[in-house]
Scaffold this motif. Structure first.
Motif, PDB file in Angstrom:
ATOM      1  N   ASP A  32     -23.195  -4.036  17.153  1.00 25.24           N
ATOM      2  CA  ASP A  32     -21.798  -4.116  16.769  1.00 25.24           C
ATOM      3  C   ASP A  32     -21.290  -5.670  16.976  1.00 25.24           C
ATOM      4  O   ASP A  32     -20.487  -6.227  16.288  1.00 25.24           O
ATOM      5  CB  ASP A  32     -20.877  -3.236  17.898  1.00 25.24           C
ATOM      6  N   LYS A  33     -22.347  -6.418  17.715  1.00 18.82           N
ATOM      7  CA  LYS A  33     -21.960  -7.936  18.080  1.00 18.82           C
ATOM      8  C   LYS A  33     -22.481  -8.630  16.985  1.00 18.82           C
ATOM      9  O   LYS A  33     -21.723  -9.753  16.705  1.00 18.82           O
ATOM     10  CB  LYS A  33     -22.367  -8.214  19.404  1.00 18.82           C
ATOM     11  N   VAL A  34     -23.697  -8.740  16.865  1.00 22.35           N
ATOM     12  CA  VAL A  34     -24.352  -9.701  15.770  1.00 22.35           C
ATOM     13  C   VAL A  34     -24.784  -9.165  14.602  1.00 22.35           C
ATOM     14  O   VAL A  34     -25.185  -9.756  13.433  1.00 22.35           O
ATOM     15  CB  VAL A  34     -25.830 -10.367  16.536  1.00 22.35           C
ATOM     16  N   GLY A  35     -24.668  -7.759  14.408  1.00 20.39           N
ATOM     17  CA  GLY A  35     -24.934  -7.198  12.748  1.00 20.39           C
ATOM     18  C   GLY A  35     -26.104  -6.369  12.895  1.00 20.39           C
ATOM     19  O   GLY A  35     -27.123  -6.819  13.750  1.00 20.39           O
ATOM     20  N   VAL A  36     -26.184  -5.193  12.116  1.00 20.80           N
ATOM     21  CA  VAL A  36     -27.216  -4.504  12.183  1.00 20.80           C
ATOM     22  C   VAL A  36     -28.490  -5.170  11.665  1.00 20.80           C
ATOM     23  O   VAL A  36     -29.536  -5.104  12.155  1.00 20.80           O
ATOM     24  CB  VAL A  36     -26.927  -3.237  11.158  1.00 20.80           C
ATOM     25  N   ILE A  37     -28.330  -6.019  10.630  1.00 16.65           N
ATOM     26  CA  ILE A  37     -29.622  -6.616   9.971  1.00 16.65           C
ATOM     27  C   ILE A  37     -30.521  -7.612  10.863  1.00 16.65           C
ATOM     28  O   ILE A  37     -31.559  -7.705  11.021  1.00 16.65           O
ATOM     29  CB  ILE A  37     -29.359  -7.441   8.590  1.00 16.65           C
ATOM     30  N   LYS A  38     -29.859  -8.370  11.520  1.00 12.22           N
ATOM     31  CA  LYS A  38     -30.227  -9.347  12.466  1.00 12.22           C
ATOM     32  C   LYS A  38     -30.768  -8.664  13.610  1.00 12.22           C
ATOM     33  O   LYS A  38     -32.078  -9.100  14.200  1.00 12.22           O
ATOM     34  CB  LYS A  38     -29.105 -10.340  13.207  1.00 12.22           C
TER      35      LYS A  38
END
Length: 413
Positions: free
Chosen positions: A284-290
């Motif tokens: 939710d914070k940095v993104g799913v892919i990362k």
């Protein structure tokens, strides 16, 4: 009470349901005593019992997809109740099994099909209720699934020691049917188009176009689906491979006692649970892919450590084993926590009950090949170690696919 508030109570009931079905991951504690029991009545050996866990993890998408069609149109209560009876009944009737075939039908098909109904319905329904916290709620719901596998191994081990393995199956199966049935009456369907009070969808905030809602046909026409499904398969492979035979690996490769191995299985489940919550929050914070890039890196590190742990002796071997299963548990939990919300974010929430069920085929594939490959390598080589190298290669494929998807996202941004 507004639905925005009420959804938290539905979440609590859903977590209780998933807590119950998470008991499937205690299989490795049952495997050895059940093999001994079946051998005493002319049944199967330990190695052949791996097929039971394999079947249980492979058939889930059948009921996830069929149940998803019903869940998109009706109350999830009936689906969860039916699934609970199948799941608990499968465990219960395993206590009457006197052959490998009977155990495959009861534990493999019964619990597997019941789990698919319950898990798919609960996860998809809660993702719809929380479009504002997809990652976190996906992590919480799937984490509750993992919590039972923290509690169940030592409990099952104690029950088996006191009552025998067949009586333990009956006790646990009956309890699971009662708990899931009771919790199902507190779960309601998320209304179509539900938006929590005070929350504005991101597309509306930015003024940009709303992402297309895709049904299962539209999803299957999107090449991204196949990349995502392969990533799920690669990500779940090592976790399911290790979980399926964690207790025998701990005893035979590391030299632990049955009681110590049961503690290791619980520890594996604990970090699995922790990984679901943390990864859901991070996505939710940095993104799913990362987040997924980091997950695959951790998984590969854990597999390397598990491979070398077999070359050491005594305390060093135990320490390395715990480090390795920590990495595997975190990575596996993260994958399972991220993917419900990841699927909804990519293809929309409206049809996520069915879409996630189809996506779950990737999990089913790893559920079949992971335990099977490990069992066959052990049978042919007499050691579990080479299985970790095979899993490492598969995790590396998942890592590369994630980097490719990350590059595609950057180009389209």
């Amino acid at each position: 009470m507004s639905l925005t508030v009420k959804r938290w109570f539905v979440l609590a009931a859903s977590c209780l349901v998933n807590l119950c079905i998470g008991s499937i991951y205690a299989w490795s504690v049952f495997a050895k005593p059940m093999a001994a029991y079946l051998s005493s009545v002319g049944g199967a050996a330990l190695g052949s019992l791996a097929i039971v866990f394999t079947v249980a993890n492979s058939v889930g998408p059948i009921t996830m997809i069929s149940g998803g069609f019903i869940n998109d149109r009706a109350s999830p209560r009936f689906i969860i109740l039916t699934g609970g009876i199948l799941f608990g009944g499968g465990i219960f009737f395993s206590g009457f099994a006197k052959s490998l075939g009977m155990l495959i039908v009861s534990y493999g098909l019964g619990t597997g099909l019941g789990l698919g109904l319950v898990y798919g319905c609960v996860v998809a329904n809660m993702i719809k209720f929380f479009p504002d916290h997809r990652g976190l709620v996906g992590g919480l719901v799937t984490a509750s699934y993992g919590v039972c596998s923290v509690i169940m191994p030592p409990l099952a081990n104690a029950l088996i020691a006191a009552n025998g393995v067949t009586a333990t199956f009956k006790i646990i199966g009956a309890v699971m049917m009662i708990l899931i049935g009771a919790a199902s009456f507190f779960i309601i369907r998320c209304p179509p188009g539900f938006v929590p009070e005070g929350w504005t969808p991101p597309a509306a905030k930015s003024g940009g176009p709303v992402g297309a809602e895709k049904d299962w046909k539209g999803m299957l026409l999107d090449p991204i689906f196949y990349v995502m499904m392969m990533m799920l398969c690669c990500g779940a492979f090592s976790g399911l491979m290790v979980i399926s035979q964690a207790s025998p690996v701990a005893q035979e490769m590391i030299g632990m006692s049955a009681a110590s191995a049961a503690v290791a299985v619980s520890f594996l489940a604990l970090v699995n649970t922790f990984g679901r919550i943390v990864a859901g929050f991070l996505s939710d914070k940095v993104g799913v892919i990362k987040t997924l890039v980091g997950v695959f890196a951790v998984s590969m590190a854990g597999l390397i450590v598990l491979y070398v742990s077999g070359d050491f002796a005594g305390g060093a071997s135990v320490v390395l084993f715990y480090v390795g299963i920590s990495c595997i548990g975190l990575a596996f939990g993260a994958i399972m926590g991220i993917y419900p919300g990841f699927t909804a974010a990519q293809f929309g929430s409206k049809h996520n009950s069915v879409n996630y069920g189809i996506m779950f085929i990737g999990f089913a594939l790893s559920g079949y090949f992971g335990p099977t490959i490990m069992s066959e390598i052990k049978a042919s080589s007499g050691s579990y170690q080479k299985a970790f190298l095979v899993s490492l290669a598969i995790a590396a494929v998942g890592f590369l696919l994630t980097l490719m998807l990350s590059a595609k996202h950057r180009q389209s941004a």
